[in-house]
Design an enzyme around this catalytic site. Structure first.
Site, PDB file in Angstrom:
ATOM      1  N   THR A 112       0.831  -1.011  -0.057  1.00  0.00           N
ATOM      2  CA  THR A 112      -0.172  -0.193   0.073  1.00  0.00           C
ATOM      3  C   THR A 112       1.103   1.181   0.011  1.00  0.00           C
ATOM      4  O   THR A 112       1.266   1.641  -0.867  1.00  0.00           O
ATOM      5  CB  THR A 112      -1.023   0.089   1.253  1.00  0.00           C
ATOM      6  OG1 THR A 112      -0.208  -0.273   2.446  1.00  0.00           O
ATOM      7  CG2 THR A 112      -1.880  -1.064   1.116  1.00  0.00           C
ATOM      8  N   LYS A 138       4.097  -6.668   4.142  1.00  0.00           N
ATOM      9  CA  LYS A 138       3.773  -5.206   3.825  1.00  0.00           C
ATOM     10  C   LYS A 138       3.316  -4.383   5.248  1.00  0.00           C
ATOM     11  O   LYS A 138       2.958  -5.000   6.166  1.00  0.00           O
ATOM     12  CB  LYS A 138       2.489  -5.086   2.921  1.00  0.00           C
ATOM     13  CG  LYS A 138       1.202  -5.601   3.122  1.00  0.00           C
ATOM     14  CD  LYS A 138       0.306  -4.694   3.904  1.00  0.00           C
ATOM     15  CE  LYS A 138       0.367  -3.214   3.238  1.00  0.00           C
ATOM     16  NZ  LYS A 138      -0.233  -2.234   4.215  1.00  0.00           N
ATOM     17  N   THR A 174       2.281  -6.449  11.761  1.00  0.00           N
ATOM     18  CA  THR A 174       2.261  -6.109  10.313  1.00  0.00           C
ATOM     19  C   THR A 174       0.703  -6.220   9.736  1.00  0.00           C
ATOM     20  O   THR A 174       0.066  -6.929  10.333  1.00  0.00           O
ATOM     21  CB  THR A 174       2.842  -7.241   9.373  1.00  0.00           C
ATOM     22  OG1 THR A 174       2.503  -6.823   8.077  1.00  0.00           O
ATOM     23  CG2 THR A 174       2.391  -8.531   9.625  1.00  0.00           C
ATOM     24  N   GLU A 215       6.849   4.202   7.298  1.00  0.00           N
ATOM     25  CA  GLU A 215       6.494   5.662   6.765  1.00  0.00           C
ATOM     26  C   GLU A 215       7.475   6.628   6.972  1.00  0.00           C
ATOM     27  O   GLU A 215       7.482   7.179   8.297  1.00  0.00           O
ATOM     28  CB  GLU A 215       5.023   5.851   6.886  1.00  0.00           C
ATOM     29  CG  GLU A 215       3.848   5.030   6.309  1.00  0.00           C
ATOM     30  CD  GLU A 215       2.706   5.119   6.640  1.00  0.00           C
ATOM     31  OE1 GLU A 215       1.729   4.606   5.779  1.00  0.00           O
ATOM     32  OE2 GLU A 215       2.299   5.951   7.517  1.00  0.00           O
ATOM     33  N   ASN A 220       0.799  10.433   5.790  1.00  0.00           N
ATOM     34  CA  ASN A 220      -0.425  10.091   6.308  1.00  0.00           C
ATOM     35  C   ASN A 220      -1.335  11.480   6.281  1.00  0.00           C
ATOM     36  O   ASN A 220      -2.673  10.855   6.533  1.00  0.00           O
ATOM     37  CB  ASN A 220      -0.134   9.723   7.984  1.00  0.00           C
ATOM     38  CG  ASN A 220       0.343   8.648   7.880  1.00  0.00           C
ATOM     39  OD1 ASN A 220      -0.615   7.450   7.629  1.00  0.00           O
ATOM     40  ND2 ASN A 220       1.528   8.241   8.443  1.00  0.00           N
ATOM     41  N   SER A 242      -5.553  10.964  -0.691  1.00  0.00           N
ATOM     42  CA  SER A 242      -5.585  12.018  -1.803  1.00  0.00           C
ATOM     43  C   SER A 242      -4.873  11.236  -2.994  1.00  0.00           C
ATOM     44  O   SER A 242      -4.358  10.353  -2.825  1.00  0.00           O
ATOM     45  CB  SER A 242      -5.208  13.180  -1.575  1.00  0.00           C
ATOM     46  OG  SER A 242      -3.765  13.151  -1.149  1.00  0.00           O
TER      47      SER A 242
END
Lengths: 408, 408
Positions: free
Chosen positions: B156, B182, B193, B279, B403, B408
């Protein structure tokens, strides 16, 4: 960046008979900055405090607790910014005591009558000499109208000073109250503020004030969070100078209830101001959790939502990515939560109904509320009658910048 | 931005006899993206899974648990990205079942023999028609060598695919193992996870595999954290196809210990890869807490450090503002912690000694370690013999950007 937090004006703040405040510029971390504050109290004042639960609590916090236990008559507070005197071991205690000794000598009181406070960087030695040198200037500045400068003198990464005053007639007498607080990161319940001080001219029994301080803290400073980090130095102090002619000796006293309400209003205002000026804040969020089986589970859910970086970044983006709130409710720790009874509102918009997306929910309604600077999130757990309100802010680029640069 | 995570090459990944993988591009959230994956298992395979503890667990997670309880012979997995099918109530369950029905019809098995997985945005209806339409393309793509594409098909916000393969001789037989995982946000122990899948050609008793899956998960995926948000969809699955000639029927079997070690190495590699690609990650941190009175308090301290936004932003800035780590230790929740017995090391540098700053600590030594991309933090609580290692990453501007922009 602060959310609906307005610059302070000296005329906003009432002097409190029996309490004087004086600042100095000691150059602890930066030059030409108000970074030392002395507060003096007239004999006969009552003082009560609640402090951080962090096991690495700072040296001054340890000494505050000792002095409050040892003496009935606190006469002075001394506060420095720029250095927390935490994680400093035995030398830290010695340093904090040296500052108390110097204040005592200057004011002709005993060291046990002094409460010390420090806020700033952890794990670095307190620059004692700079602080002690500055004390006489702080003493020379002592005035009744010192609350305005005091609000500046306790700031660290705060972008604006935080203060609140009010007066009202209680039992036929005018009672005044002023307070100052500072944030703005490492903010989490128990305690929530690094520093908060409230002064009033009412008189009150010391034990009664202790109980009241805990009750008020729980519904104000302990109901806010910025980043979930509990500081080593959090302290909230109430000073009652017994100058207005009312002395509250029991909860049955006619002045008790209105005084408690006045105190709570002041503490909540000061606590919310910390959130409004939370590091990098662009949104002010009120999180109301109701329908809980008990208060504790309402707190768990409120804190899970308020701490979630994913929720906080979605609010920063004004993005109604509201599944993140459901996820936070789900991991908050209520083992037997039946999600089919959970309702979620964003402002007046009913988003999740009986655990799933409300069929009538429209993205544009969520978007409308998300675009506002002050947002209320309401969760109904559908399990009982308990409820709890918390206040928090969003999580922005600016938060990262401030905390990545804090020591530079 | 990933920390020491290298691009994948198809030749890195071993096919596992008895397991085939096939992807499709269903256009769930974006066009031309591998977003649906089918994994098929030969009859006689054992499958075990551990799942999120989030009470708002997604519809596919609920169905996985049902199917694993109902049948002994799982024959297929179906995975989609772009939509989590969580917070979707009764319609969500219906949707997930419809996908299982379609897979079962296509592969001529029963719906109970299919495990469904979804990952992506919460609180939005699953685009069932798109997924079902894509299934025949996924079936047409089924190959033994499908692990490489599978690693892409489950991504993702991951910036790089995550996979690991190894083979070794166990009890005189060559055993092979491949896995994919992932991340990369909403990552927190229990489960850590969102998705992890490991396949091996060994044979193993189903109950034994269940126990082993929990043990391995606790020391791998449950020992990592990115942002402390526990997802609604976390799932970790081990598939054993029983094709290599070894069948482990008890912990006394000669192959049990080496197989467990192989499995743990694979799971830890996949888990650490999620952190390396956390991230916005720029640093990879190993947090070792030792000297605890029990495992639980070591976990509390490790998680407090790993979750602290202040610690994480300091690492992002390469700033040895290490008092923040002491603060996190102090608020972790060990009520009777005597901080005077706490030691802290950053890499090989002894920072805090007996609860205070180590007199020999020099800022430049801390700075040297902080400048590295992989950093080890060691805490000795001085209370006992328990220990726990966790892995996490820093907190950067990029985390906020990702985040704030995710939908968007």
């Amino acid at each position: 960046m602060a959310v609906h937090l307005h610059p302070l004006s000296p005329s906003d703040l009432l002097p409190i008979p029996g309490i004087q405040l004086g600042y100095a510029m000691a150059g602890i971390k930066k030059a030409d900055r108000k970074d030392v504050l002395i507060i003096t109290l007239t004999p006969g004042s009552s003082v009560s405090g609640v402090f951080t639960l962090n096991r690495f609590c700072a040296a001054p916090v340890q000494i505050c607790k000792q002095h409050l236990a040892q003496t009935t008559g606190i006469r002075a507070l001394v506060i420095n910014t720029g250095n927390a005197n935490a994680g400093t071991g035995e030398p830290g205690l010695k340093d904090a005591n040296a500052v108390c000794d110097a204040v005592a000598a200057l004011l002709e009181i005993t060291p046990e009558e002094v409460l010390p406070f420090s806020t700033g960087v952890i794990l670095e030695p307190l620059p004692v000499a700079k602080i002690i040198t500055a004390l006489s200037a702080a003493k020379a500045n002592l005035i009744d109208a010192g609350w305005y400068d005091a609000a500046f003198a306790i700031m660290t990464t705060d972008t604006l000073p935080k203060a609140y005053s009010s007066s009202q007639e209680i039992a036929g007498v005018k009672v005044s109250m002023s307070g100052v607080s500072k944030g703005a990161g490492m903010i989490h319940p128990n305690m929530a503020t690094m520093l908060g001080f409230i002064g009033t001219d009412i008189g009150i029994d010391a034990q009664l004030l202790n109980t009241l301080t805990k009750e008020v803290a729980d519904l104000s400073f302990n109901a806010i969070t910025i980043d979930g980090d509990t500081s080593t130095n959090d302290s909230f102090i109430i000073m009652a100078s017994n100058q207005c002619g009312i002395y509250i000796d029991s909860t049955e006293h006619a002045a008790y209830a209105p005084f408690k309400a006045m105190l709570l209003a002041t503490a909540q205002d000061l606590a919310k101001k910390i959130v409004r000026d939370g590091e990098g804040a662009t949104k002010f969020m009120t999180i109301e959790v109701k329908g809980g089986a008990n208060l504790e589970e309402c707190k768990l859910v409120g804190e899970a939502i308020a701490h979630s970086p994913l929720v906080k970044t979605a609010f920063f983006a004004s993005d109604p990515n509201l599944g993140r709130i459901l996820a936070a409710i789900g991991y908050a720790g209520i083992q037997d939560l039946d999600v089919n009874h959970v309702q979620l509102w964003l402002g007046d918009v009913w988003v999740a109904k009986d655990g799933g997306r409300n069929p009538d929910y429209r993205e544009e309604d969520g978007q409308r509320v998300m675009s506002e600077a002050e947002i209320k999130v309401t969760v109904d757990l559908g399990r009982g009658q308990s409820e709890r309100t918390m206040w928090t802010c969003d999580f922005s680029h600016e938060y990262v910048s401030i905390n990545a640069d804090y020591r530079s």
